[in-house]
Design a protein around this motif. Sequence first.
Motif, PDB file in Angstrom:
ATOM      1  N   ALA A  54      15.012  46.563  33.697  1.00  0.00           N
ATOM      2  CA  ALA A  54      14.855  48.058  34.475  1.00  0.00           C
ATOM      3  C   ALA A  54      14.976  48.969  34.102  1.00  0.00           C
ATOM      4  O   ALA A  54      15.577  49.873  34.352  1.00  0.00           O
ATOM      5  CB  ALA A  54      12.868  47.748  34.140  1.00  0.00           C
ATOM      6  N   VAL A  55      16.154  47.913  35.319  1.00  0.00           N
ATOM      7  CA  VAL A  55      16.806  48.772  36.711  1.00  0.00           C
ATOM      8  C   VAL A  55      17.962  49.791  35.688  1.00  0.00           C
ATOM      9  O   VAL A  55      18.205  50.521  36.249  1.00  0.00           O
ATOM     10  CB  VAL A  55      17.431  47.897  37.505  1.00  0.00           C
ATOM     11  N   LEU A  56      19.285  49.151  35.098  1.00  0.00           N
ATOM     12  CA  LEU A  56      19.869  49.399  34.285  1.00  0.00           C
ATOM     13  C   LEU A  56      19.233  51.117  33.001  1.00  0.00           C
ATOM     14  O   LEU A  56      19.858  51.351  33.272  1.00  0.00           O
ATOM     15  CB  LEU A  56      20.435  48.556  33.366  1.00  0.00           C
ATOM     16  N   TRP A  57      18.459  50.753  33.141  1.00  0.00           N
ATOM     17  CA  TRP A  57      17.432  51.337  32.075  1.00  0.00           C
ATOM     18  C   TRP A  57      17.100  52.973  32.229  1.00  0.00           C
ATOM     19  O   TRP A  57      17.177  53.767  32.214  1.00  0.00           O
ATOM     20  CB  TRP A  57      15.886  51.443  31.524  1.00  0.00           C
ATOM     21  N   TRP A  58      16.374  52.736  34.213  1.00  0.00           N
ATOM     22  CA  TRP A  58      16.190  53.522  35.301  1.00  0.00           C
ATOM     23  C   TRP A  58      17.117  53.984  35.601  1.00  0.00           C
ATOM     24  O   TRP A  58      17.611  55.633  35.620  1.00  0.00           O
ATOM     25  CB  TRP A  58      15.226  53.169  36.081  1.00  0.00           C
TER      26      TRP A  58
ATOM     27  N   ARG B 284      19.464  56.217  31.962  1.00  0.00           N
ATOM     28  CA  ARG B 284      18.276  57.582  31.403  1.00  0.00           C
ATOM     29  C   ARG B 284      19.426  58.848  31.449  1.00  0.00           C
ATOM     30  O   ARG B 284      19.257  59.311  32.801  1.00  0.00           O
ATOM     31  CB  ARG B 284      17.279  57.506  31.880  1.00  0.00           C
ATOM     32  N   PRO B 285      18.734  59.651  30.390  1.00  0.00           N
ATOM     33  CA  PRO B 285      19.438  60.944  30.730  1.00  0.00           C
ATOM     34  C   PRO B 285      18.196  61.578  31.905  1.00  0.00           C
ATOM     35  O   PRO B 285      17.376  60.832  32.196  1.00  0.00           O
ATOM     36  CB  PRO B 285      18.976  61.163  29.255  1.00  0.00           C
ATOM     37  N   SER B 286      18.380  62.609  31.536  1.00  0.00           N
ATOM     38  CA  SER B 286      17.688  63.485  33.071  1.00  0.00           C
ATOM     39  C   SER B 286      16.727  63.664  33.177  1.00  0.00           C
ATOM     40  O   SER B 286      15.351  63.781  33.754  1.00  0.00           O
ATOM     41  CB  SER B 286      18.583  64.485  33.569  1.00  0.00           C
ATOM     42  N   GLY B 287      16.317  64.124  32.143  1.00  0.00           N
ATOM     43  CA  GLY B 287      15.128  64.342  31.045  1.00  0.00           C
ATOM     44  C   GLY B 287      14.057  65.402  31.996  1.00  0.00           C
ATOM     45  O   GLY B 287      14.593  67.036  32.432  1.00  0.00           O
ATOM     46  N   GLU B 288      12.953  64.965  32.608  1.00  0.00           N
ATOM     47  CA  GLU B 288      12.160  66.143  32.756  1.00  0.00           C
ATOM     48  C   GLU B 288      12.685  66.814  34.072  1.00  0.00           C
ATOM     49  O   GLU B 288      12.958  66.293  35.051  1.00  0.00           O
ATOM     50  CB  GLU B 288      11.048  65.643  33.437  1.00  0.00           C
TER      51      GLU B 288
END
Length: 121
Positions: A20-24, A27-31
């Motif tokens: 979960a920490v790696l995904w966070w 992740r792309p910058s998104g909103e």
Amino acid sequence: MKKRWKRDFLFIAVILLGAAVLWWLLRPSGEGAYVLVTVGGEEAGRYPLWEDRTVTIGDRDYNILRIENGSAAIVEANCGDHTCVRTGAVSRAGETIICLPHEVVVQVVGGAPSDFDAVTG
């Protein structure tokens, strides 16, 4: 037997937390981030990165911009060198795609900053 089950549960919980920490972090910058498109130095459009869409920039001299999954890329162009197509996707603040023959600049504004100062091909 009971102690082993507890250790296994703890091990799985640590693995899931690490994932979960790696995904966070990755992740792309998104909103909050959007793509600013300029043609010949004038603004041609602003498009949020969190909304998937395909945009045609120009008429006779064209570039096709695809925004999906929090990133933007020029996927097709009728310029001579296709450097803009080979640039790939951008998703972090400050990253740009430039098509010199068509004077098109696609820049990510807002969101998380890029980890790189420059990219060379």
